[in-house]
Write an enzyme that holds these catalytic residues in place. Structure first.
Site, mmCIF file in Angstrom:
data_model
loop_
_atom_site.group_PDB
_atom_site.id
_atom_site.type_symbol
_atom_site.label_atom_id
_atom_site.label_comp_id
_atom_site.label_asym_id
_atom_site.label_seq_id
_atom_site.Cartn_x
_atom_site.Cartn_y
_atom_site.Cartn_z
ATOM 1 N N HIS A 249 0.820 -1.221 0.000
ATOM 2 C CA HIS A 249 0.000 0.000 0.000
ATOM 3 C C HIS A 249 0.851 1.268 0.000
ATOM 4 O O HIS A 249 0.309 2.381 -0.095
ATOM 5 C CB HIS A 249 -0.994 -0.011 1.169
ATOM 6 C CG HIS A 249 -0.403 0.289 2.502
ATOM 7 N ND1 HIS A 249 -0.057 -0.693 3.408
ATOM 8 C CD2 HIS A 249 -0.101 1.461 3.104
ATOM 9 C CE1 HIS A 249 0.415 -0.146 4.505
ATOM 10 N NE2 HIS A 249 0.401 1.170 4.345
ATOM 11 N N ASP B 176 -0.293 -7.591 1.459
ATOM 12 C CA ASP B 176 0.240 -6.222 1.592
ATOM 13 C C ASP B 176 1.759 -6.271 1.795
ATOM 14 O O ASP B 176 2.276 -6.013 2.883
ATOM 15 C CB ASP B 176 -0.445 -5.515 2.754
ATOM 16 C CG ASP B 176 -0.152 -4.012 2.770
ATOM 17 O OD1 ASP B 176 0.409 -3.517 1.768
ATOM 18 O OD2 ASP B 176 -0.484 -3.364 3.780
ATOM 19 N N SER C 215 4.093 2.633 8.077
ATOM 20 C CA SER C 215 3.719 1.618 7.084
ATOM 21 C C SER C 215 4.927 1.120 6.304
ATOM 22 O O SER C 215 5.784 1.901 5.881
ATOM 23 C CB SER C 215 2.702 2.204 6.095
ATOM 24 O OG SER C 215 1.464 2.392 6.704
#
Length: 622
Positions: free
Chosen positions: A164, A215, A312
């Site tokens: 992502h 992911d 992230s």
């Protein structure tokens, strides 16, 4: 000068062939020259430093200095058809018959000046606590860079991150990676930082923006990273389950819900949660997670903090050491999503071990534990409580037991040469379902010495651990130009050495400094140095000859193998070793407690076989 075909003492280098043929060979040759050959030395050519040449059709360029201001002399040497002989069919000229272990040291210790024992250890300087941490950035107008995601350097060309992170809020891809910088708002560590453009962002092929699965992604860098004290690769955790110890989450994310991103690298300690615990904490979203939490995801949390926005793609990691005490980060998870980062929040991470095959295919490189720890490309943090020394290949005293001449695995079971024709090992090694061994050898391609007899302690019983000691008699004789038997500790030596750490035999992967020269099957024999802190065995058992040394080391998996049947040694004084024990299979890995049979209670039994007429012992004739 061309040397004729001869039989010489063999001391080949342990470096890889390609590596040896490039830089290392030349460095070893510097400031060395060949001694003049006199008739009594005609069978051997020895360099002044003690390096002795062998090899079929191998070319050495030797530079030497005979005097001050002497011109550099370069010699081309070809050594042909050299044969290495560790064992002889007949007793050598220096053969002696001992009267017992009392005179063992005088018979063998003076034969060799033991060469330098390479030790990988010592205090090393390092700049970054997280050398693999990468900041993934988006270059804005006026060259301002927003670092919105993190990642982990796992090869010198690839960073592991989250899928992502492929685009920002404006649907723009990242274009740069910064490594070796722990404060993005300061110039303090800019000198150690590396800024590298991105050439390719590789999302997992099954990743969909509308889902929370798959992911994981890789960032390919425009050029190879310069590994140094500030920047280095991390290993990947390959086990199906997460470690049970506390894990570190690292990143430049926000310090709290709604706060700005931190310019300084932050870390938080988290603990992995079970799938059931995670399901209770993560709100159900059937649209984004129709399968619920999957096996390729894991949860972690702490009571105080969790990963936040900006973290992230960063690592959830653990640390482990190799046998030399060098510390390696292992990336367990990649930051994916979670509940708002407040006290007690929970993060969900992509489980890296579920994607190792895909990652290795994309980076076109093995990411095995052996490869990661075996290529010493940079300095690592050191755990000073863990150390080991690489035993030199010469003189030979540790041998491997072989059941067939063609076998090349010399680490099935070990043994220690303690006299011209005798090898000490464990009873379990010689009474396995394979039968008794037929040969011993010091190397996969070394001389095979046939076994004549195997003597098992008469009180040993299979599936029991007491009296786990055996003696092997060889048909050949040790060549003391190549070998050096090690004597058992006796009498006062035992009391005087009670404070000295022990060295427990093991094998580990050969360290190389360039990936192209690394061979995961090439091994080094090491002694794991352990303080003699006793641990407790079964109190109800009468195991008077067993010793337990306490060890609790979190080692990188699959990088070390215990040398069962091999020796436990004590360095009585510098470069002088004595045999203290025989390693038992009760030793659970190189990081677990070391359990071994003490030799001292069995000295009389050993002497009765080696130095006197044989009585009735359990003998397997070869």
């Amino acid at each position: 000068m061309i040397l004729p075909n001869r039989t010489m003492i063999c001391h080949p280098s342990s470096a890889g062939k390609g590596e040896e043929n490039h830089a290392i060979k030349m460095r070893r040759m510097q400031n060395r020259f060949i001694k003049p050959i006199v008739p009594e030395e005609a069978n051997m050519f020895v360099l002044q430093s003690g390096f002795i040449i062998r090899g079929g059709q191998t070319h050495f360029f030797l530079s030497g200095l005979e005097k001050m201001n002497m011109l550099l002399l370069v010699l081309l040497v070809t050594v042909s058809s050299v044969q290495c002989t560790e064992f002889l069919d007949d007793p050598p000229s220096d053969y002696t018959v001992g009267k017992g272990f009392e005179d063992c040291a005088s018979r063998f210790s003076a034969i060799w000046k033991i060469p330098f024992i390479q030790g990988l250890g010592g205090t090393r300087a390092y700049q970054g606590e997280f050398q693999h941490m990468a900041a993934i950035g988006w270059t804005r107008p006026e060259n301002k860079i927003d670092y919105l995601c993190g990642g982990s350097l796992i090869t010198l060309k690839f960073v592991l991150t989250a899928a992502h992170c492929a685009v920002d809020y404006d649907n723009l891809p990242p274009d740069t990676v910064r490594l070796g910088d722990t404060d993005l708002a300061s110039t303090d560590d800019d000198e150690s930082a590396q800024q590298i453009p991105i050439v390719r962002f590789i999302k997992h092929p099954q990743y969909r923006e509308s889902r929370k699965y798959y992911d994981i992604a890789l960032v390919e860098l425009a050029n190879v990273v310069d590994a140094d004290d500030a920047v280095c690769v991390a290993c990947v955790w390959r086990e199906p389950e997460a470690p049970t110890n506390l894990l570190d989450a690292v990143g430049f994310g926000a310090l709290g819900f709604g706060e700005k991103l931190s310019p300084t690298l932050q870390k938080v300690q988290l603990r992995a949660l079970s799938a059931v615990q995670c399901a209770e904490r993560i709100p159900a979203n059937r649209r984004q997670m129709p399968e619920g939490l999957r096996d390729d995801q894991l949860c972690a949390h702490s009571k105080t903090m969790d990963t936040c926005e900006g973290d992230s793609g960063g690592p959830l990691q653990t640390e482990a050491v190799d046998v030399f005490g060098e510390t390696y980060p292992l990336v367990v998870g990649v930051v994916s999503f979670g509940t708002p980062c407040i006290e007690g929040s929970t993060g969900v991470y992509t489980r890296v071990s579920s994607y190792v095959d895909w990652i290795e295919k994309e980076v076109n490189q093995s990411l095995s534990y052996k490869t990661c720890t075996g290529v010493g490309m940079c300095s690592r943090k050191r755990n000073v409580a863990v150390s080991a020394t690489v035993r030199p290949k010469w003189p030979i005293n540790r041998v491997g037991l072989l059941w067939e001449r063609e076998e090349i695995d010399i680490y099935q079971c070990g043994g220690l040469l303690i006299d011209f024709q005798y090898v000490l090992t464990s009873a379990e090694c010689v009474t396995s379902s394979k039968g008794f061994p037929k040969f011993v050898s010091a190397a996969a391609d070394g001389d095979r010495a046939p076994i004549a007899d195997v003597f098992v302690h008469p009180q040993y019983r299979r599936k029991r651990v007491a009296f786990d000691i055996a003696l092997i008699k060889l048909r050949k004789y040790a060549n003391l130009e190549e070998t050096q038997p090690i004597c058992p500790m006796i009498g006062k030596q035992l009391a005087q050495s009670s404070h000295i750490p022990v060295g427990v035999g093991a094998s580990t992967v050969n360290r190389r400094f360039q990936l192209q020269y690394f061979n995961s099957s090439a091994t080094s024999y090491v002694l794991q140095i352990s303080a003699r802190e006793q641990c407790t065995l079964d109190k109800n058992a009468n195991w008077t000859d067993l010793v337990c040394i306490k060890r609790n080391i979190s080692l990188v998996p699959d990088t070390c193998k215990v040398d069962f049947g091999g020796p436990v040694l004590i360095e009585e004084r510098e470069d002088v070793y004595r045999a203290y024990g025989v390693i038992s299979r009760r030793t659970k890995g190189c990081g677990g407690d070391a359990i071994f049979t003490e030799i001292a209670p069995h000295l009389q039994w050993l002497e009765s076989i080696m130095f006197k007429q044989l009585n009735q012992w359990l003998v397997f004739a070869g």
